[in-house]
Motif scaffolding. Structure first.
Motif, short mmCIF file in Angstrom:
data_model
loop_
_atom_site.label_atom_id
_atom_site.label_comp_id
_atom_site.label_asym_id
_atom_site.label_seq_id
_atom_site.Cartn_x
_atom_site.Cartn_y
_atom_site.Cartn_z
N PRO A 93 38.88 35.83 28.49
CA PRO A 93 39.52 36.43 29.86
C PRO A 93 40.72 35.95 30.15
CG PRO A 93 37.27 35.25 30.12
CD PRO A 93 37.79 35.05 28.60
N GLN A 94 41.45 37.01 30.73
CA GLN A 94 42.93 36.87 30.95
C GLN A 94 43.19 37.48 32.32
OE1 GLN A 94 45.57 38.95 28.10
NE2 GLN A 94 44.31 37.99 26.11
N PHE A 95 44.22 36.95 32.88
CA PHE A 95 44.60 37.29 34.43
C PHE A 95 46.15 36.83 34.35
CE2 PHE A 95 45.54 36.54 38.62
CZ PHE A 95 45.40 37.70 39.29
N ALA A 96 47.09 37.67 34.83
CA ALA A 96 48.16 37.34 35.18
C ALA A 96 49.01 38.30 36.19
CB ALA A 96 49.06 37.46 33.80
N ALA A 103 42.28 41.42 31.58
CA ALA A 103 41.60 41.52 30.40
C ALA A 103 40.30 40.83 30.09
CB ALA A 103 42.32 41.52 29.06
N GLY A 104 39.12 41.09 29.56
CA GLY A 104 37.86 40.27 29.00
C GLY A 104 37.23 40.03 29.97
N LEU A 105 36.98 40.63 31.08
CA LEU A 105 36.43 40.35 32.45
C LEU A 105 35.10 41.49 32.40
CD1 LEU A 105 38.90 39.51 35.28
CD2 LEU A 105 37.48 37.98 33.96
N GLY A 106 34.00 40.98 32.91
CA GLY A 106 32.93 42.12 33.04
C GLY A 106 33.32 42.87 34.43
N GLU A 107 32.81 44.02 34.67
CA GLU A 107 32.92 44.79 35.75
C GLU A 107 32.89 44.26 36.89
OE1 GLU A 107 31.19 49.30 37.48
OE2 GLU A 107 30.67 48.59 35.38
N ALA A 108 31.85 43.63 37.33
CA ALA A 108 31.67 42.80 38.40
C ALA A 108 32.80 41.88 38.74
CB ALA A 108 30.35 42.24 38.60
N GLN A 142 44.67 47.48 30.73
CA GLN A 142 44.63 46.25 31.13
C GLN A 142 45.23 45.82 32.54
OE1 GLN A 142 45.75 43.84 27.78
NE2 GLN A 142 44.00 43.85 26.76
N HIS A 143 46.07 46.75 32.61
CA HIS A 143 46.96 46.56 34.03
C HIS A 143 46.70 47.53 35.24
CE1 HIS A 143 49.41 45.23 30.49
NE2 HIS A 143 49.96 44.55 31.25
N PHE A 144 46.63 46.76 36.44
CA PHE A 144 46.27 47.54 37.67
C PHE A 144 47.21 47.25 38.72
CE2 PHE A 144 42.65 46.34 35.09
CZ PHE A 144 41.77 47.58 35.01
#
Length: 151
Positions: A8-11, A86-91, A53-55
């Motif tokens: 899982p990635q978040f930035a 990235a690497g997160l489930g849909e929910a 990966q970008h929103f």
């Protein structure tokens, strides 16, 4: 760990003011009256996929301030950010985009609103914190009630 699993990635990649407006329909008469404001805040969020990966997440705040029943000023701000997920489930991804990201954007939007109100010669307008997790849960409940059962 298999090859197709991603950690899982978040930035937060960028924060920017997408749109802002200020209206003072009662000026200059509003400045001659005693100041007892009634503040109404409307909140909306939306997210758009830029790539896998970008929103972009946009937090829209509309603040309407009335004094003696008359609109003193109206401020609209769209505070936006570009986020890497990235690497997160849909929910998990939906919750992150619908609650966590707006929570990160809110202080920037609140500051923009306060600055615009101050520049229009009104007293500081520091909005109270918002519980975006509760708002997101409420939206999920409404979607389930309107669309039947969701899984």
């Amino acid at each position: 760990m298999s090859e197709n699993q991603t950690q899982p990635q978040f930035a937060l990649k960028r924060v920017y003011l997408k749109d802002a407006s200020l209206e003072t329909p009662a000026a200059p008469q509003v400045f001659t009256k005693a100041w007892q404001p009634e503040v109404n805040l409307d909140i909306n969020t939306r997210s758009t996929s830029l790539d896998e990966q970008h929103f972009e997440v946009v937090l829209s705040l509309t603040v309407t301030v009335k004094n003696e029943g008359e609109a003193a000023f109206l401020v609209e701000v769209q505070q936006a950010g570009i986020f890497l997920l990235a690497g997160l489930g849909e929910a998990e991804a939906k919750h992150t985009l619908g609650a966590f990201c707006p929570n990160l954007l809110f202080p920037y939007a609140r500051e923009a609103i306060d600055n615009l109100a101050s520049k229009a010669s009104f007293p500081a307008l520091m909005l109270a914190p918002v519980n975006f997790d509760a708002l997101y849960a409420q939206q999920l409940q409404q979607a389930q009630a309107n669309g039947g059962e969701t899984h």
